[in-house]
Write an enzyme that holds these catalytic residues in place. Structure first.
Site, PDB file in Angstrom:
ATOM      1  N   HIS A 133       0.815  -1.166  -0.026  1.00  0.00           N
ATOM      2  CA  HIS A 133      -0.026  -0.023  -0.101  1.00  0.00           C
ATOM      3  C   HIS A 133       0.823   1.423  -0.028  1.00  0.00           C
ATOM      4  O   HIS A 133       0.319   2.517  -0.349  1.00  0.00           O
ATOM      5  CB  HIS A 133      -0.809   0.254   1.304  1.00  0.00           C
ATOM      6  N   ASP A 257      -4.794 -12.838   4.450  1.00  0.00           N
ATOM      7  CA  ASP A 257      -5.910 -12.120   5.202  1.00  0.00           C
ATOM      8  C   ASP A 257      -7.155 -12.415   4.299  1.00  0.00           C
ATOM      9  O   ASP A 257      -8.108 -11.780   4.704  1.00  0.00           O
ATOM     10  CB  ASP A 257      -5.368 -10.630   5.204  1.00  0.00           C
TER      11      ASP A 257
HETATM   12 ZN    ZN Z   1      -4.257  -7.178   3.204  1.00  0.00          ZN
END
Ligand code: ZN
Length: 375
Positions: A133, A257
């Site tokens: 990110h 995740d």
């Molecule tokens: Zn993630």
């Protein structure tokens, strides 16, 4: 086939804080399980101890201005405008040595890249990497420095063509953005739709721009997508695109995740679905730099990345976890006793609406992206 596992216990010198979901101990737990399974003793495996990257490596992607702020924050001199760079209480806390932590993570990715690019072996795995990110001038989503981008840039500098496959539950936005206008990197991200999950991007119509049109590919899954629909969409899109693109090296972000019991997300993959996708990536990627990523249920992280490392090395592991590991796991409150745990709740993989939505997305990608990459 030769493989490399890059790791150091020095990761444990850093801490995002007691309430932060990203717990660095998951890396040590993964390393311990891999070791307990004998997967570092194989004759084809090299263990590489992580060496920090140099600050000039970070500057191949990040702005000097941002690196200065990170330097100050890392040393405890909090610049008043740190929040302008995504830093502060919340997702991207300021903790002592955060720049050194980032240098270690990035260093491990560069070591993995060099191992594969220099032909020392076919596959290298940096479980600490995959911080997808981070943007050029700000931190985002627990990521300060974008090690996948820096690794891919080094590969491009060596004249390599790179396919990036990101299976984290969150969209690989930082990597997509860095290579949105080039056809030298094909980025493919599979993730929970931006309608329900951070960072709110990664829709199928984000396909790249200019020279890069067709070279950014997104598979946004509705919440509660299970193994069946997920693996189906992967198989419909990823192999054909990667084979058409013919990369020299695949870089894969293996965030874990996506599991039904991850506390932050709503994709309902089981470890069996994850294993099928991993085997799919391996079939596509004779040369492969594997990075970690998200994963906030530490039992899932340790078991899934151990399984991933077994797949990379062509080893079938027995399902029972080693006794020595179970003792350590019990101390951390981990109850699972097998590598491939049966899902506790029924998976919603039969959901007809999810299937119909992904059929629509796959059709869109085949109509708009396939002709560009396959020309
Ligand atoms: Zn993630």
């Amino acid at each position: 086939m030769e493989t490399a596992f890059v790791y150091t216990d020095a990761y444990l010198d850093y801490d995002y804080g007691p309430t932060h979901p990203l717990r660095i101990i998951r890396l040590k737990l993964t390393y311990d399980l891999i070791k307990a399974c004998g997967l570092l003793d194989l004759p084809s495996v090299q263990f590489i101890s992580t060496i920090k990257a140099e600050e000039k490596d970070l500057a191949t992607f990040h702005s000097e201005e941002y690196l200065n702020i990170l330097r100050q924050a890392s040393e405890g001199f909090l610049a008043g405008d740190a929040y302008l760079y995504g830093l502060g209480p919340g997702d991207n806390p300021i903790f002592p040595g955060l720049l050194k932590w980032s240098l270690l993570v990035t260093g491990a990715t560069l070591q993995a890249v060099d191992f594969v690019a220099e032909g020392k072996g076919e596959i290298a795995f940096n479980i600490a990497g995959g911080l997808h990110h981070a943007m050029k001038s700000h931190a985002s989503g627990f990521c300060y420095i974008n090690d996948p981008v820096i690794g891919i840039k080094r590969l491009l500098n060596r004249g390599k063509k790179v396919a990036y496959i990101d299976i984290d539950a969150h969209h690989g936005d930082g990597v997509q953005k860095a290579f949105y206008e080039t056809n030298q990197v094909l980025t493919i991200s599979l993730h929970e739709t931006g309608y329900t999950l951070f960072p709110g991007t990664g829709f199928e119509y984000e396909i790249g721009e200019g020279e890069g049109e067709g070279y950014s590919v997104n598979l946004p899954f509705p919440p509660y997508t299970g193994d069946e629909v997920y693996v189906w969409a992967f198989e419909e899109v990823v192999p054909e695109l990667v084979q058409a693109f013919k990369p020299d090296i695949v870089v894969a972000q293996l965030g874990v995740d996506t599991f039904h019991d991850d506390p932050l997300t709503n994709i309902h993959l089981s470890i069996l679905g994850y294993e099928r996708v991993l085997k799919g990536i391996k079939d596509l990627a004779p040369r492969w730099v594997a990075l970690g990523g998200g994963g906030y249920n530490i039992s899932n992280v340790a078991r899934a990345w151990t399984l991933a490392w077994a797949v990379m090395n062509g080893v079938e592991l027995r399902n029972e976890l080693p006794e020595s590991f179970l003792k350590e796991a019990a101390r951390m409150g981990i109850e699972e006793r097998t590598l491939r745990e049966r899902p506790k709740a029924p998976l919603d993989s039969q959901n007809k609406d999810n299937r119909a939505e992904m059929e629509r997305v796959v059709r869109f990608i085949k109509e708009t992206v396939f002709p560009k990459v396959k020309r």
